[in-house]
Motif scaffolding. Structure first.
Motif, PDB file in Angstrom:
ATOM      1  N   UNK A  94      44.082  25.094  27.424  1.00 41.17           N
ATOM      2  CA  UNK A  94      44.126  24.661  28.817  1.00 41.17           C
ATOM      3  C   UNK A  94      43.676  23.216  28.981  1.00 41.17           C
ATOM      4  N   UNK A  95      42.587  22.837  28.305  1.00 42.04           N
ATOM      5  CA  UNK A  95      42.074  21.478  28.520  1.00 42.04           C
ATOM      6  C   UNK A  95      42.904  20.424  27.795  1.00 42.04           C
ATOM      7  N   UNK A  96      43.649  20.814  26.754  1.00 41.87           N
ATOM      8  CA  UNK A  96      44.539  19.828  26.138  1.00 41.87           C
ATOM      9  C   UNK A  96      45.710  19.506  27.058  1.00 41.87           C
ATOM     10  N   UNK A  97      46.147  20.482  27.868  1.00 39.09           N
ATOM     11  CA  UNK A  97      47.157  20.174  28.888  1.00 39.09           C
ATOM     12  C   UNK A  97      46.618  19.149  29.870  1.00 39.09           C
ATOM     13  N   UNK A  98      45.308  19.187  30.103  1.00 43.15           N
ATOM     14  CA  UNK A  98      44.654  18.254  31.027  1.00 43.15           C
ATOM     15  C   UNK A  98      44.167  16.995  30.327  1.00 43.15           C
ATOM     16  N   UNK A  99      44.706  16.702  29.134  1.00 40.60           N
ATOM     17  CA  UNK A  99      44.499  15.417  28.433  1.00 40.60           C
ATOM     18  C   UNK A  99      43.124  15.273  27.780  1.00 40.60           C
ATOM     19  N   UNK A 100      42.372  16.350  27.581  1.00 42.99           N
ATOM     20  CA  UNK A 100      41.121  16.241  26.830  1.00 42.99           C
ATOM     21  C   UNK A 100      41.465  15.964  25.361  1.00 42.99           C
ATOM     22  N   UNK A 101      40.835  14.975  24.729  1.00 41.54           N
ATOM     23  CA  UNK A 101      41.172  14.622  23.339  1.00 41.54           C
ATOM     24  C   UNK A 101      40.912  15.776  22.385  1.00 41.54           C
ATOM     25  N   UNK A 102      41.893  16.080  21.544  1.00 38.56           N
ATOM     26  CA  UNK A 102      41.757  17.181  20.597  1.00 38.56           C
ATOM     27  C   UNK A 102      40.741  16.924  19.488  1.00 38.56           C
ATOM     28  N   UNK A 103      40.562  15.705  18.984  1.00 38.13           N
ATOM     29  CA  UNK A 103      39.535  15.523  17.942  1.00 38.13           C
ATOM     30  C   UNK A 103      38.160  16.035  18.356  1.00 38.13           C
ATOM     31  N   UNK A 104      37.782  15.806  19.612  1.00 36.49           N
ATOM     32  CA  UNK A 104      36.499  16.307  20.103  1.00 36.49           C
ATOM     33  C   UNK A 104      36.464  17.830  20.043  1.00 36.49           C
ATOM     34  N   UNK A 105      37.555  18.464  20.438  1.00 38.67           N
ATOM     35  CA  UNK A 105      37.609  19.925  20.438  1.00 38.67           C
ATOM     36  C   UNK A 105      37.599  20.479  19.018  1.00 38.67           C
ATOM     37  N   UNK A 106      38.280  19.791  18.103  1.00 41.04           N
ATOM     38  CA  UNK A 106      38.291  20.244  16.709  1.00 41.04           C
ATOM     39  C   UNK A 106      36.897  20.142  16.086  1.00 41.04           C
ATOM     40  N   UNK A 107      36.205  19.048  16.362  1.00 37.69           N
ATOM     41  CA  UNK A 107      34.841  18.921  15.872  1.00 37.69           C
ATOM     42  C   UNK A 107      33.948  20.019  16.452  1.00 37.69           C
ATOM     43  N   UNK A 108      34.143  20.314  17.746  1.00 39.07           N
ATOM     44  CA  UNK A 108      33.358  21.362  18.389  1.00 39.07           C
ATOM     45  C   UNK A 108      33.655  22.728  17.780  1.00 39.07           C
ATOM     46  N   UNK A 109      34.918  22.979  17.431  1.00 39.69           N
ATOM     47  CA  UNK A 109      35.279  24.260  16.815  1.00 39.69           C
ATOM     48  C   UNK A 109      34.542  24.446  15.494  1.00 39.69           C
ATOM     49  N   UNK A 110      34.472  23.384  14.699  1.00 40.49           N
ATOM     50  CA  UNK A 110      33.750  23.485  13.437  1.00 40.49           C
ATOM     51  C   UNK A 110      32.261  23.676  13.633  1.00 40.49           C
ATOM     52  N   UNK A 111      31.690  22.940  14.599  1.00 38.95           N
ATOM     53  CA  UNK A 111      30.250  23.046  14.844  1.00 38.95           C
ATOM     54  C   UNK A 111      29.866  24.420  15.381  1.00 38.95           C
ATOM     55  N   UNK A 112      30.757  25.020  16.195  1.00 44.02           N
ATOM     56  CA  UNK A 112      30.433  26.305  16.821  1.00 44.02           C
ATOM     57  C   UNK A 112      30.705  27.496  15.916  1.00 44.02           C
TER      58      UNK A 112
END
Length: 255
Positions: A94-112
């Motif tokens: 959902x947030x990638x449709x709203x232009x949130x940068x994916x690198x930040x989300x990918x880093x968060x996925x690994x950290x979480x």
């Protein structure tokens, strides 16, 4: 005489009743008015306007509520396990449709979630977000934007996506540099098929997602070989993508 007067009064009353009935009937709708309104609401430019409004609303909601902070800082403690992974993947899309940068989300996925579950969550979110963007662009934007592809560079790019959709999108995903949302909407405006788009997105995103997720999972040990390899896997494709894009630019201009 009385009978004539009665008849005359009856006629007047009947005339008044007919006039009142005539005034109560609404004016007839011009034939085709509803059809014209429907065509106007469903016209290409109306649909494009709706798309722009939806994207503006999504971007505004991200700025106001900052869901990416939730993803980056940690998941609510009451949500854990597979449910947290699924919710993360949905939120990611959902947030990638709203232009949130994916690198930040990918880093968060690994950290979480660590490397394995993080890669799975990021992959699912990537495909979901790409699919939603493609569907919105195809339904609401394609008809209005295709007539605007008049420049030589735009026509060449559209021809590449339309005729060689899978390999073109695979190259875009493998070599980072083109924004995720821009590639989604460019593919939607072209005549690329839905299945080749999603398949190329899934396959082409694996290396980049894996590198970022592993970097996020090993961020606490920045001197470890795994972290350094992940960083190199992020930097080298970006550099290669920049070189290829520079050379491809001259090739497209000559077409």
């Amino acid at each position: 005489m009385l009978d004539a007067t009665t008849r005359s009064g009856g006629t007047a009353t009947a005339s008044s009743g007919a006039a009142a009935t005539e005034l109560a009937v609404p004016a007839p709708v011009p034939p085709g008015f509803a059809a014209r309104c429907t065509r106007a609401l469903l016209s290409p430019w109306s649909r494009l306007s709706l798309l722009l409004v939806l994207l503006a609303a999504a971007a505004t909601s991200v700025l106001l509520f900052e869901p990416h902070k939730l993803l980056a800082d940690g998941w609510p403690p009451q949500v854990e396990g597979p449910v947290a992974v699924v919710l993360f993947a949905v939120a990611y899309g959902l947030v990638t449709v709203a232009f949130v940068p994916r690198p930040l989300l990918n880093l968060a996925a690994g950290a979480l979630f660590g490397s394995e579950l993080g890669i799975a969550a990021a992959m699912a979110g990537t495909v979901l977000g790409a699919g939603m963007s493609f569907a919105l662009g195809r339904m609401l934007g394609q008809d209005a934007l295709r007539p605007l592809l008049r420049g030589r560079l735009l026509k060449a790019a559209d021809n590449q996506f339309s005729k060689h959709g899978f390999r073109s999108m695979l190259a875009v995903r493998l070599f980072p540099g083109v924004p995720f949302w821009a590639a989604n909407y460019a593919a939607a405006v072209s005549r690329m098929g839905y299945v080749p788009f999603l398949l190329a997105t899934a396959l082409g995103s694996i290396p980049n997602i894996a590198a970022y997720v592993v970097a996020g999972a090993r961020a606490s040990t920045p001197t470890s070989p795994v972290f350094l390899i992940a960083v190199a896997a992020i930097a080298l494709p970006a550099l290669a993508g920049a070189v290829v894009a520079w050379r491809k630019r001259h090739h497209l201009r000559r077409r």
